[in-house]
Design a protein around this motif. Structure first.
Motif, PDB file in Angstrom:
ATOM      1  N   GLU A 296      13.466 -19.091  74.299  1.00 17.47           N
ATOM      2  CA  GLU A 296      12.983 -20.557  74.896  1.00 17.47           C
ATOM      3  C   GLU A 296      13.286 -20.536  76.379  1.00 17.47           C
ATOM      4  N   LEU A 297      12.933 -19.655  77.122  1.00 21.99           N
ATOM      5  CA  LEU A 297      12.762 -19.674  78.699  1.00 21.99           C
ATOM      6  C   LEU A 297      11.433 -20.426  79.021  1.00 21.99           C
ATOM      7  N   PRO A 298      11.636 -21.248  80.100  1.00 22.75           N
ATOM      8  CA  PRO A 298      10.423 -22.004  80.853  1.00 22.75           C
ATOM      9  C   PRO A 298       9.195 -20.936  80.871  1.00 22.75           C
ATOM     10  N   GLN A 299       7.993 -21.669  80.217  1.00 15.02           N
ATOM     11  CA  GLN A 299       6.422 -21.296  80.347  1.00 15.02           C
ATOM     12  C   GLN A 299       5.706 -21.788  81.435  1.00 15.02           C
ATOM     13  N   PRO A 300       4.970 -21.333  82.246  1.00 12.89           N
ATOM     14  CA  PRO A 300       4.128 -21.576  83.064  1.00 12.89           C
ATOM     15  C   PRO A 300       2.750 -22.777  82.535  1.00 12.89           C
ATOM     16  N   ASN A 301       2.527 -23.675  82.886  1.00 14.69           N
ATOM     17  CA  ASN A 301       1.746 -24.703  82.382  1.00 14.69           C
ATOM     18  C   ASN A 301       0.336 -24.249  82.568  1.00 14.69           C
ATOM     19  N   ALA A 302      -0.652 -25.026  82.094  1.00 19.32           N
ATOM     20  CA  ALA A 302      -2.107 -24.454  81.968  1.00 19.32           C
ATOM     21  C   ALA A 302      -2.771 -24.243  83.568  1.00 19.32           C
ATOM     22  N   GLN A 303      -2.385 -25.008  84.414  1.00 18.90           N
ATOM     23  CA  GLN A 303      -2.840 -24.901  85.902  1.00 18.90           C
ATOM     24  C   GLN A 303      -2.225 -23.499  86.324  1.00 18.90           C
ATOM     25  N   GLU A 304      -0.754 -23.466  86.225  1.00 22.92           N
ATOM     26  CA  GLU A 304       0.032 -22.336  86.534  1.00 22.92           C
ATOM     27  C   GLU A 304      -0.551 -21.079  85.922  1.00 22.92           C
ATOM     28  N   ASN A 305      -1.167 -21.081  84.664  1.00 24.45           N
ATOM     29  CA  ASN A 305      -1.590 -19.980  83.930  1.00 24.45           C
ATOM     30  C   ASN A 305      -2.965 -19.458  84.702  1.00 24.45           C
ATOM     31  N   LEU A 306      -3.786 -20.377  85.042  1.00 26.62           N
ATOM     32  CA  LEU A 306      -5.170 -20.292  85.539  1.00 26.62           C
ATOM     33  C   LEU A 306      -4.841 -19.598  87.104  1.00 26.62           C
ATOM     34  N   ILE A 307      -3.744 -20.038  87.861  1.00 23.40           N
ATOM     35  CA  ILE A 307      -3.414 -19.663  89.164  1.00 23.40           C
ATOM     36  C   ILE A 307      -3.128 -18.138  88.789  1.00 23.40           C
ATOM     37  N   ASN A 308      -2.198 -17.765  87.879  1.00 23.36           N
ATOM     38  CA  ASN A 308      -1.736 -16.598  87.895  1.00 23.36           C
ATOM     39  C   ASN A 308      -2.862 -15.580  87.211  1.00 23.36           C
ATOM     40  N   LEU A 309      -3.804 -16.127  86.683  1.00 25.52           N
ATOM     41  CA  LEU A 309      -4.952 -15.296  86.215  1.00 25.52           C
ATOM     42  C   LEU A 309      -5.963 -14.846  87.476  1.00 25.52           C
TER      43      LEU A 309
END
Length: 394
Positions: A296-309
């Motif tokens: 249950e470690l923290p996950q990136p949000n939608a905006q962070e996922n887009l930036i990571n992609l």
């Protein structure tokens, strides 16, 4: 006259006594500021080696320098003395050379005399090395990049009367012969600080080993590193080759949990106004592997996922694949259109084919200036009308 002589004589005696008193105090003060002491063999049944040399250094913390002042050797009883007088306003260190390892002794400003320096014979056996306390803390969790920052404090103990030193000249030396810690996979940015004498850190894929000598007694080691995790969990195959009397793991509240049969959740711990969940274990035997899993470690949000992609190689692969697909579709379309057009040409009637051939000949003659322009345009118009008016297809 006699009285005057007596007075003068009394004054001279008083002056002489005062000078003697000052000289005595100066000599005593100077002697007090000279370093002396004894080198003691701490290993039972062993004698002091005759190769010991003691070096006195002055440490200038302002200039960040260390300067050798003097060197001496102890007598057969281990007694030693430096001639130089020390200042109470400076820091000094004695470095011991010629024993099993190079060690140092920092002098306290209020105690320059009767210094006792204990040295030990060496051993390559890790049998008497154990972990008293092992604290693993996760002070930071970067959800965007899925990186956990670890900080560990380990208190180790050498219960023997010999200093452990690895035989690095042995060609058959393996990791099992070294004092070692294992870390999570994909760890990075390792830093290690300790109270141990000088040594080297040997990094491997699963952790690191230390060549620092471990004298008898307790010593602290500070370990910092980062580890990447996937999804919302991080697996840590925590191996304890030297066991652990007490072990504790701290993780920020509401940012994850751990599950392991060796640990029990205890009362929360507050550090710098931050609350941490506390999981503790005890009496871990040597050679035990705990297999700790952080969940249950923290996950990136939608905006962070887009930036990571966008920042990842995956984005480049997807973009290249998308463009390649578009290009393939366009090429396929033109190929298909050309095929249809070609098939359409094959369906002209014999009369149309003949008329087309005549137009081609007419065009060639006109280009070669064999017929005038007026005649060319008139005859070409007639031929085109005949093609259109005739049956289009068979």
């Amino acid at each position: 006259m006699i009285i005057k002589i007596v007075l003068v004589s009394s004054f001279c005696v008083s002056l002489l006594a005062a000078l003697l008193h000052v000289n005595t105090e100066t000599a005593t003060g100077s002697e007090h500021n000279r370093v002396n002491g004894t080198v003691v063999m701490g290993t039972k049944g062993e004698s002091l080696p005759d190769t010991i040399t003691l070096k006195l250094f002055e440490i200038d913390q302002t200039a960040n320098t260390i300067t050798e002042i003097e060197s001496t050797t102890p007598d057969y009883l281990g007694n030693f003395k430096f001639r130089s007088s020390l200042s109470n306003l400076k820091n000094y260190r004695i470095v011991v050379i010629g024993s099993s390892y190079i060690d140092y002794f920092d002098l306290k400003s209020e105690n320059h005399t009767s210094v006792e320096i204990i040295i030990y014979s060496k051993t390559t056996s890790l049998e008497n090395i154990s972990v008293k306390d092992y604290l693993i803390m996760i002070p930071s969790l970067n959800a965007k990049n899925r990186i956990a920052g670890f900080l560990s404090v380990v208190e180790i103990e050498n219960s023997s009367d010999r200093v452990w030193i690895p035989d690095i000249t042995n060609p058959s030396l393996t990791g099992l012969d070294l004092f070692r810690f294992n870390l999570p996979k994909r760890y990075k940015s390792l830093s290690v600080e300790s109270q141990l004498p000088e040594g080297n850190i040997l990094e491997i894929e699963t952790g690191f080993a230390m060549t620092n000598p471990i004298p008898p007694g307790s010593h602290s080691i500070l370990i910092g590193y980062q580890a990447e995790y996937k999804e919302d969990n991080l697996k840590f195959p925590l191996r304890l080759p030297f066991g652990a009397n007490e072990i504790k793991i701290l993780i920020p509240k509401d940012k994850g949990i751990i599950k392991n049969k060796y640990f029990q959740q205890t009362e929360n711990v507050i550090i710098n106004q931050n609350t941490f969940l506390s999981f503790e274990g005890s009496k871990i035997e040597k050679g035990t592997q705990l297999d700790v899993e952080f969940k249950e470690l923290p996950q990136p949000n939608a905006q962070e996922n887009l930036i990571n992609l966008i920042q990842s190689r995956t984005y480049s692969v997807i973009l290249v694949g998308f463009l390649s697909t578009i290009i393939l579709i366009v090429i396929s379309y033109f190929f298909w259109k050309h095929l249809i057009d070609t098939q359409g040409q094959e369906n002209f009637t014999s009369r149309q084919k003949l008329l087309i051939h005549q137009i081609a000949l007419l065009d060639r003659n006109y280009e070669m200036n064999e017929i005038p322009a007026e005649k060319y345009h008139k005859e070409r118009t007639i031929l085109m009308e005949k093609i259109v008016s005739s049956d289009s297809f068979e």
